[in-house]
Write a protein that holds these residues in place. Structure first.
Motif, mmCIF file in Angstrom:
data_model
loop_
_atom_site.group_PDB
_atom_site.id
_atom_site.type_symbol
_atom_site.label_atom_id
_atom_site.label_comp_id
_atom_site.label_asym_id
_atom_site.label_seq_id
_atom_site.Cartn_x
_atom_site.Cartn_y
_atom_site.Cartn_z
ATOM 1 N N PHE A 1 0.742 -1.314 -0.066
ATOM 2 C CA PHE A 1 0.021 -0.006 0.057
ATOM 3 C C PHE A 1 0.802 1.247 -0.087
ATOM 4 O O PHE A 1 0.900 2.052 -0.719
ATOM 5 N N PHE A 2 1.730 1.448 0.982
ATOM 6 C CA PHE A 2 2.419 2.708 1.022
ATOM 7 C C PHE A 2 3.507 2.693 -0.102
ATOM 8 O O PHE A 2 3.770 4.015 -0.516
ATOM 9 N N PHE A 3 4.102 1.562 -0.606
ATOM 10 C CA PHE A 3 5.114 1.673 -1.625
ATOM 11 C C PHE A 3 4.416 2.250 -2.982
ATOM 12 O O PHE A 3 4.955 3.191 -3.691
ATOM 13 N N ALA A 4 3.147 1.643 -3.144
ATOM 14 C CA ALA A 4 2.072 2.360 -4.326
ATOM 15 C C ALA A 4 1.963 3.750 -4.172
ATOM 16 O O ALA A 4 1.911 4.734 -5.088
ATOM 17 N N VAL A 5 1.688 4.210 -2.989
ATOM 18 C CA VAL A 5 1.605 5.556 -2.494
ATOM 19 C C VAL A 5 2.441 6.381 -3.048
ATOM 20 O O VAL A 5 2.303 7.557 -3.766
ATOM 21 N N VAL A 6 3.767 5.928 -2.568
ATOM 22 C CA VAL A 6 5.038 6.875 -2.753
ATOM 23 C C VAL A 6 5.144 6.934 -4.259
ATOM 24 O O VAL A 6 5.522 7.820 -4.694
ATOM 25 N N LEU A 7 5.151 5.628 -4.893
ATOM 26 C CA LEU A 7 5.433 5.693 -6.389
ATOM 27 C C LEU A 7 4.549 6.802 -7.250
ATOM 28 O O LEU A 7 4.924 7.214 -8.012
ATOM 29 N N THR A 8 3.239 6.359 -6.811
ATOM 30 C CA THR A 8 2.004 7.248 -7.719
ATOM 31 C C THR A 8 1.980 8.572 -7.203
ATOM 32 O O THR A 8 1.448 9.510 -7.666
ATOM 33 N N GLU A 9 2.340 9.095 -6.248
ATOM 34 C CA GLU A 9 2.624 10.438 -5.837
ATOM 35 C C GLU A 9 3.878 10.950 -6.558
ATOM 36 O O GLU A 9 4.012 12.356 -6.179
ATOM 37 N N THR B 1 -4.618 -1.052 -3.913
ATOM 38 C CA THR B 1 -5.502 -0.107 -2.890
ATOM 39 C C THR B 1 -4.808 1.091 -2.713
ATOM 40 O O THR B 1 -5.358 2.214 -2.843
ATOM 41 N N GLY B 2 -3.470 1.097 -2.957
ATOM 42 C CA GLY B 2 -2.447 2.347 -2.372
ATOM 43 C C GLY B 2 -2.619 3.111 -3.622
ATOM 44 O O GLY B 2 -2.754 4.384 -3.486
ATOM 45 N N ALA B 3 -2.746 2.442 -4.826
ATOM 46 C CA ALA B 3 -2.710 3.284 -6.227
ATOM 47 C C ALA B 3 -4.357 4.110 -6.250
ATOM 48 O O ALA B 3 -4.368 5.096 -6.653
ATOM 49 N N LEU B 4 -5.303 3.228 -5.757
ATOM 50 C CA LEU B 4 -6.746 3.682 -5.709
ATOM 51 C C LEU B 4 -6.835 4.734 -4.894
ATOM 52 O O LEU B 4 -7.646 5.909 -4.875
ATOM 53 N N PHE B 5 -6.151 4.731 -3.652
ATOM 54 C CA PHE B 5 -6.021 5.768 -2.533
ATOM 55 C C PHE B 5 -5.610 7.248 -3.259
ATOM 56 O O PHE B 5 -6.440 8.141 -2.730
ATOM 57 N N VAL B 6 -4.594 7.107 -3.799
ATOM 58 C CA VAL B 6 -3.959 8.232 -4.510
ATOM 59 C C VAL B 6 -4.981 8.842 -5.425
ATOM 60 O O VAL B 6 -5.049 9.851 -5.458
ATOM 61 N N ALA B 7 -5.526 7.881 -6.202
ATOM 62 C CA ALA B 7 -6.611 8.184 -7.284
ATOM 63 C C ALA B 7 -7.519 9.057 -6.484
ATOM 64 O O ALA B 7 -7.965 9.899 -7.103
#
Length: 407
Positions: free
Chosen positions: A24-32, A148-154
């Motif tokens: 989750f957090f890895f995806a948040v960092v990358l997508t941000e 979920t992380g990518a969707l959270f950022v979206a």
């Protein structure tokens, strides 16, 4: 018996959540990263270099995890790693300048490596307790967390939530969930403690060392393929060769991640039924077929179908590598082995990314994807290192009782 089985089920759930939090957090960092680029005026080269440095420092975090797990336990190391992910995430959120942001990202890389290694340590010990292959389910949790992380950022972007608040909310979520799951993880009495005779940490028998290296090479190849798909699938689809729109180009990675999740959700069942060697061969063959379709694709839709097919096979192999390597040691020596095997993860991302990136720049993205296809073919040859028999039966945990295999 019942208390041991109950403890294993709780540990399995807790470690699954830890895998999901990491993804989750890895995806948040990358997508941000695009938002960070706009916020600080970062160049593409600086971002690419930062990702490489973070990968290198994650390798250092894996080495640190080995030392901490051997001294304390994999549970303590994992709990500390999740706290550090949350803390460095807050540092990324509140970074006032570019140097501060890069420093926070570097610290995050170390924490990432610690959690990466210690979640796998816990997973292998838990699998030992179950006495049958269950590692793919942990990686399914990682995939679900990543999505979920990518969707959270979206969702945050669609609601115009500022970058700082989005990152801080994600970091707080990791901190709270990590604190809640910590007590359920396996402690030293059920994990590192072992009455099983084991080889010295740095003196594995020659046969075991060859197997360990083969599993490491397989890990490197799998993560090299993952990085190629994650970093270059959209660029390939948007290139002059295929000419997809930006919206269509995003479907390549989405297709791969979606089929990866399904493969990992069902992977345990296939391994228990057919055995590791057959599963690796089938997964590698599916990967070759899918990536060959990607290379030969005349239109974007065919390439997306190729990514979808490849995802049904290749992502199952990494948990199998950890599971098979877990047969080579026990107790604290197993912590060391898993941490060192985890280093091949970062070697694969660096080598695979370098080869694919160089070919993409020089010969085009279509030719570049020949590299991951060849990686998948090499995985087929490495399948002979894996055991042939399905993993069934019972196994002792911590020198104590046996655990039944009922789910």
């Amino acid at each position: 018996m019942s208390s041991i089985a109950s403890g294993l089920r709780r540990a399995r759930a807790a470690d699954s959540v830890a895998f999901a939090l990491q993804g989750f957090f890895f995806a948040v960092v990358l997508t941000e990263l695009p938002q960070q680029q706009d916020e600080f005026g970062l160049s593409d080269g600086l971002i690419a270099g930062s990702i490489v440095v973070v990968s290198l420092l994650a390798g250092g975090g894996s080495v640190l995890a080995e030392q901490l797990a051997v001294r304390w336990s994999s549970r303590a190391t994992l709990r500390l790693g999740l706290v550090l992910i949350s803390g460095t995430g807050a540092g990324i959120a509140f970074a006032p300048t570019t140097p501060a942001l890069l420093a926070a990202l570097c610290c995050y890389g170390v924490a990432l490596g610690m959690v990466d290694a210690s979640t796998n340590m816990q997973a292998v010990f838990i699998q030992h307790g179950y006495g049958t292959f269950i590692l793919a389910s942990f990686y399914a949790a990682w995939s679900a967390g990543s999505i979920t992380g990518a969707l959270f950022v979206a969702g945050a972007e669609s609601l115009d939530v500022p970058l700082r608040e989005t990152l801080l909310a994600a970091a707080i979520l990791v901190l709270i969930a990590g604190a809640a799951l910590g007590p359920w993880l396996l402690g030293t009495d059920a994990a590192e403690a072992s009455t099983t005779e084991q080889p010295p940490r740095d003196a594995l028998p020659e046969v075991a060392l060859r197997a360990y290296l083969a599993f490491g090479i397989a890990m490197a190849l799998v993560f090299g393929i993952d990085l190629a798909v994650g970093s270059f699938s959209a660029l390939y689809l948007e290139s002059d060769v295929l000419g997809a729109t930006a919206a269509t180009a995003a479907l390549g990675l989405a297709a791969y991640q979606g089929s990866s999740l399904l493969a990992r959700l069902t992977g345990d069942r296939w391994v228990r039924r057919f055995g590791p060697r057959r599963v690796v061969r089938a997964a590698a063959a599916i990967g070759v077929a899918g990536l060959a379709l990607v290379v030969a694709a005349p239109v974007p839709g065919v390439a997306i179908a190729g990514f979808l097919i490849a995802g049904f096979g290749l992502p199952v192999i990494a948990p199998l590598c950890f599971g098979e390597a877990g047969r080579l040691a026990a107790g604290p020596a197993l912590d060391s082995l898993i941490a060192r095997l985890n280093l091949f993860n970062y070697a694969g991302t660096l080598i695979g990314g370098g080869l694919v990136g160089a070919l993409a720049a020089g010969a085009g993205h279509r030719i570049a994807f020949v590299v991951p296809m060849l990686f998948a073919a090499a995985l087929f040859g490495l399948a002979t290192t894996f055991h042939t028999r399905p993993q069934t039966g019972v196994e002792t945990i911590g020198g104590g009782g046996h655990v039944s295999l009922d789910k």
